[in-house]
Scaffold this active site. Sequence first.
Site, mmCIF file in Angstrom:
data_model
loop_
_atom_site.group_PDB
_atom_site.id
_atom_site.type_symbol
_atom_site.label_atom_id
_atom_site.label_comp_id
_atom_site.label_asym_id
_atom_site.label_seq_id
_atom_site.Cartn_x
_atom_site.Cartn_y
_atom_site.Cartn_z
ATOM 1 N N ASP A 67 -38.780 29.638 15.214
ATOM 2 C CA ASP A 67 -39.677 29.700 16.368
ATOM 3 C C ASP A 67 -39.367 28.576 17.356
ATOM 4 O OD1 ASP A 67 -42.155 29.355 18.020
ATOM 5 O OD2 ASP A 67 -42.898 30.945 16.719
ATOM 6 N N ARG A 108 -41.129 27.173 19.428
ATOM 7 C CA ARG A 108 -42.235 26.249 19.675
ATOM 8 C C ARG A 108 -42.329 25.137 18.643
ATOM 9 N NH1 ARG A 108 -46.700 30.820 19.557
ATOM 10 N NH2 ARG A 108 -45.346 31.326 17.761
ATOM 11 N N CYS A 122 -39.096 27.226 10.585
ATOM 12 C CA CYS A 122 -38.975 28.528 11.231
ATOM 13 C C CYS A 122 -38.127 28.408 12.491
ATOM 14 C CB CYS A 122 -40.369 29.052 11.583
ATOM 15 S SG CYS A 122 -40.382 30.716 12.278
ATOM 16 N N HIS A 126 -45.812 27.087 10.190
ATOM 17 C CA HIS A 126 -46.579 26.815 11.405
ATOM 18 C C HIS A 126 -47.579 27.920 11.675
ATOM 19 C CE1 HIS A 126 -44.601 29.801 14.073
ATOM 20 N NE2 HIS A 126 -43.542 29.581 13.312
ATOM 21 N N CYS A 164 -47.606 32.263 13.371
ATOM 22 C CA CYS A 164 -46.240 32.651 13.006
ATOM 23 C C CYS A 164 -46.018 34.154 13.181
ATOM 24 C CB CYS A 164 -45.957 32.258 11.555
ATOM 25 S SG CYS A 164 -44.309 32.716 10.957
#
Length: 231
Positions: free
Chosen positions: A47, A49, A45, A109, A112
Site C-alpha cells: 500500500d 500509504r 503491505c 495497517h 487494508c
Amino acid sequence: MATHPDLQRFFASNAEWAKHVDSKEPTFFTESAKGQKPHVLWIGCSDSRVPESVITASRPGDIFVHRNIAKWVHSCGSIQIHSDDASVAAVLTYAVDFVGVEHVIIVGHTECGGAAACFAGAHASTFTDSDTNIVVVPGLPADAPLNKWLTPLTKLTAALKLSSVPAAEALPVIVEENVKRQVENLAKSPTITSAWANKSKAGKQVWIHGWVYDLKKGELRDLGISRGPTA
C-alpha cells in the site's frame, strides 16, 4: 522519449534531496555506498500509504524491506515457507544470515484493501479448506496471481466467522489476526528456527514482532506478540 511530467518531479525532488543531504552531511553517500547494516527487516503491505521510512522518520540504510499485497508470508504445512513465496524466503534469509538484522517486523495497517477483498471473498464464494485457489477478486480466474495470493488470507478470514459483523468492525480484526498469523508463520521458517537454535554461536538474537499502522492517526501500535529464542 521525454520524461513524463508525473515522473519528472521525482527526478527534481531527488536532486533537491541529494543536494540537501550532501550539504548537511558530506560523507553520507560515500559511507552509504560502502555497505549496509540495518538492524530491522520490515515486512509490510505494498500500500502506497504506508512507506516505512517516512512513517518512522528513518534514514536510508536503517531498514531492510519486503512489501507485498496484504503482507502475507505463505506457509506450507508447519515448517517451510511456501515455494510460491520464494521472494520473501530469499529476503528473510539474506536479511538474517547475511545482513545481520536482529528484528523482523510484520506490519499491518488499517483500511487494508487486501483484507477488505478477502472479507468480501470469504462470504461471496463457496469453498473448502482443500481448495487451492479461491475467486477472491471477481472477474479474475481462481488461478490468477492475485487470487492465488489472497486465498490463504481469505481462508483465515472465513475461519474468523465474521459474516454477521459490519465490514468497518470486521476489517480491524482481520488485519490483526493476519499479523498474528504471519508472526507464527515466520517463527516456523527454517531461517528463523535456525537462527534461534544457533543464537549463542551467532552472538545475537533475532526477534519477530507484530505491529499495526493506523492510517487515520499516522501511528504505529505494537500488538505485544513478539517472539524470540527464549519466548
